[in-house]
Enzyme design. Structure first.
Site, short mmCIF file in Angstrom:
data_model
loop_
_atom_site.label_atom_id
_atom_site.label_comp_id
_atom_site.label_asym_id
_atom_site.label_seq_id
_atom_site.Cartn_x
_atom_site.Cartn_y
_atom_site.Cartn_z
N GLY A 99 13.35 30.19 -24.98
CA GLY A 99 14.51 31.04 -25.28
C GLY A 99 14.38 32.26 -24.51
O GLY A 99 13.49 32.39 -23.66
N CYS A 120 7.12 27.73 -23.31
CA CYS A 120 7.33 29.18 -23.07
C CYS A 120 7.59 29.96 -23.92
O CYS A 120 6.61 30.48 -24.66
CB CYS A 120 8.93 28.81 -22.21
N TYR A 121 8.86 30.57 -24.35
CA TYR A 121 9.13 31.13 -25.46
C TYR A 121 8.39 30.61 -26.87
O TYR A 121 7.83 31.42 -27.71
CB TYR A 121 10.36 31.63 -25.97
N GLU A 130 10.11 19.89 -19.52
CA GLU A 130 11.34 19.02 -19.87
C GLU A 130 11.94 19.06 -18.57
O GLU A 130 12.97 17.78 -18.66
CB GLU A 130 12.06 19.62 -21.14
N SER A 189 40.23 6.04 -25.31
CA SER A 189 40.75 6.65 -24.32
C SER A 189 40.47 5.90 -22.77
O SER A 189 41.15 6.06 -21.76
CB SER A 189 40.04 7.90 -24.12
N GLY A 190 39.79 5.00 -23.10
CA GLY A 190 39.22 4.18 -21.68
C GLY A 190 38.00 4.66 -21.25
O GLY A 190 37.28 4.22 -20.16
N SER A 194 34.54 6.29 -26.24
CA SER A 194 35.37 5.55 -26.95
C SER A 194 35.27 3.96 -26.75
O SER A 194 35.26 2.97 -27.61
CB SER A 194 36.81 6.14 -26.93
N SER A 195 34.99 3.78 -25.74
CA SER A 195 34.80 2.23 -25.18
C SER A 195 33.96 1.53 -25.85
O SER A 195 33.85 0.51 -26.23
CB SER A 195 34.95 2.15 -23.61
N LYS A 216 24.50 11.02 -23.96
CA LYS A 216 25.61 10.15 -22.98
C LYS A 216 24.63 9.07 -22.53
O LYS A 216 25.16 8.01 -22.26
CB LYS A 216 26.17 11.01 -22.01
#
Length: 528
Positions: free
Chosen positions: A56, A89-90, A182, A234-235, A239-240, A384
């Site tokens: 943080g 860290c923090y 990370e 939307s393609g 959404s696909s 994603k």
């Protein structure tokens, strides 16, 4: 997802908190992020098998800075043991502060790579060689260990680079690192986080996209029952893949609505129809509303006004299609599906609060509540890259899975200045050539997002001994992991040269091409 082994990350405001969760999931363990302000009772209700405290921007001794509730350090796992804790860290500093250790401002801040000059034989460092480089980003440091703790690693500038509670400590199984495992700059950081969840927490790793698909399919079937779902397609990737998953779960109880707003990429209207209507046999309503959108956008230059017009028009078209679907079915569909991702959910409950609005976003999530749908958001738990993995498992074509992000307003925010049919077509062809050259050179997958922008300027050129006075285009390509920050892609000059040459030769109306070398921040990825 409480039926999975779960590691909870408490967010103290770090820019890299999402990366912690991604690394834990890469180890096959389900991970959730929650603000550090949640209570110990709320965390206990999540039944975690491990707890990670993020970094943080604040100092533990600042007024109002977030602190660690000691009750978090005495939670029990579903199996009855003490929940292991890792502070980063923090998170380490907050742990030390809460347990009686000393934290002070460093004589000099430490940012960047630092080799570990020594570390103990500890489960956290199993398989991590001496001298491994880690990424430091801190202005404070530990000056005194809490009672019952030992230092297990050091760098040249940080004699306490990692700590662990002694086996007989009253505090339980607690570890902490001053660096950021990370981030990719920490050479063996992913291995350290993997060691925490497998060696220290003892988790088997049952979080896979295969298990997700099976569980989510059953959940969708139970939720929808005999009713119907509408999805705004939307393609794009999210959404696909959502369409493919929903179709797997409920078949012809799904109807997708795909709107051509005249602002799509080259060949996209036809490609989406071929993929989903012919390839997946999905009930797809493809609506060519390009004239409606472009007529309303005529002469509009302000990007926010462009977004508002596109958003309002999309809602009108979507409402009309919903009425047609209702008439065909004999009843209104109960559910609206959206491709909401986990980063969207995290942002909405972030410890840091809502982000400043840099630009409004247009997507199906902007549909007003008055439409009266119940929401289905199958990817609220996924990042994603996990959605891409789901798509591959479901057989979504590689051309869609690999596709770069595309803004909801489409080419309208890449045509700088007034939106016209002619400008959109110029940009569409320039963009197509740019992406073709990236594919041809094998660099398409090396960048997060690439596109062309049509600039609102004309410049003098010479073609075949004739003077030209035509528009300029700018090419953009960035590298990123999540789109939150990005750097311009260092592509070979040969690729840039071929793209520029082809655009100038093949797109009548463009006689100059530039390349954008701005990073985010201070720029954004899109120009508008």
């Amino acid at each position: 997802m409480t039926h999975h082994e779960t590691v909870v990350v408490l967010d103290f405001g770090s820019q890299t908190t999402q990366l912690i969760a991604r690394r834990v999931r890469e180890a096959g363990v389900y991970c959730e992020i929650h603000p550090c302000t949640v209570s110990a009772d709320e965390v206990a209700a999540m039944r975690p098998s491990g707890l990670i405290l993020s970094g943080g921007p604040l100092s533990v001794y600042d007024e109002g800075s977030p602190q660690v509730d000691p009750a978090l350090l005495s939670l029990e796992t579903p199996g009855g043991g003490a929940v292991p804790v890792l502070g980063i860290c923090y998170g380490l500093q907050a742990l030390a502060h809460a347990l009686g250790g000393g934290v002070e401002a460093s004589d000099h801040r430490e940012f960047g790579r630092a080799p570990i000059v020594a570390h103990e034989e500890d489960a956290l460092f199993r398989g991590v060689p001496e001298g491994s480089v880690v990424w430091m980003s801190h202005g404070d440091h530990l000056t005194r260990l809490p009672a019952g703790f030992r230092s297990i690693a050091a760098t040249d500038n940080a004699p306490i680079a990692a700590v662990a509670a002694e086996a007989d400590s009253e505090h339980g199984p607690i570890w902490g690192v001053q660096f950021h495992p990370e981030v990719v700059h920490s050479e063996h950081g992913a291995a350290m986080l993997g060691n925490f969840v497998t060696e220290i927490c003892g988790l088997k790793g049952d979080w896979t996209m295969g298990s997700f698909i099976d569980e989510k399919t059953a959940e969708i079937r139970e939720t929808v029952g005999d009713d119907h779902v509408v999805l705004g397609l939307s393609g794009g990737v999210d959404s696909s893949v959502a369409a493919a998953l929903l179709h797997r779960a409920i078949g012809d109880q799904l109807t997708c609505v795909f709107v051509d707003n005249g602002l799509l990429r080259s060949g996209e209207f036809e490609q989406v129809q071929t993929t989903f209507r012919d390839g997946f046999d999905i009930d797809l309503r493809a609506v060519d509303a390009s004239d409606l959108f472009l007529d309303r956008l005529a002469g509009v230059e302000d990007p926010e006004e462009k977004r508002r017009i596109i958003g309002r028009t999309f809602i009108e078209v979507f409402e009309a299609e919903t009425e047609a679907i209702t008439e065909r079915l004999g009843h209104k569909p109960r559910f609206l599906a959206q491709g909401t991702l986990y980063p969207d959910v995290i942002e909405s409950v972030s410890f840091k609060g809502p982000s400043a609005t840099i630009k409004t976003h247009h997507n199906v999530g902007g549909l007003p509540e008055k439409l009266g749908f119940d929401l289905i958001e199958p990817f609220r738990e996924l990042f994603k890259d996990e959605v891409r993995d789901v798509g591959r498992a479901l057989g979504v074509p590689d051309a869609i899975i690999r596709r770069h992000p595309f803004p909801g307003p489409g080419l309208a925010v890449r045509v700088l200045g007034p939106v016209t049919r002619e400008a959109c077509e110029l940009l569409r062809q320039a963009d197509r050539i740019w992406l073709e050259e990236l594919e041809r050179s094998g660099t398409y997958d090396d960048v997060w997002q690439a596109f062309a922008v049509l600039l609102p300027v004309q410049s003098v050129g010479v073609m075949g001994d004739f003077r030209t006075y035509e528009q300029a285009a700018c090419l953009r390509a960035v590298t990123s992991t999540d789109g939150m920050t990005a750097d311009w892609a260092r592509l070979p000059y040969e690729v840039l040269g071929r793209a520029s040459n082809r655009i100038i030769n093949e797109v009548r109306g463009i006689n100059r091409v530039a390349y954008d070398v701005s990073s985010k921040p201070p720029a954004t990825i899109e120009w508008e």
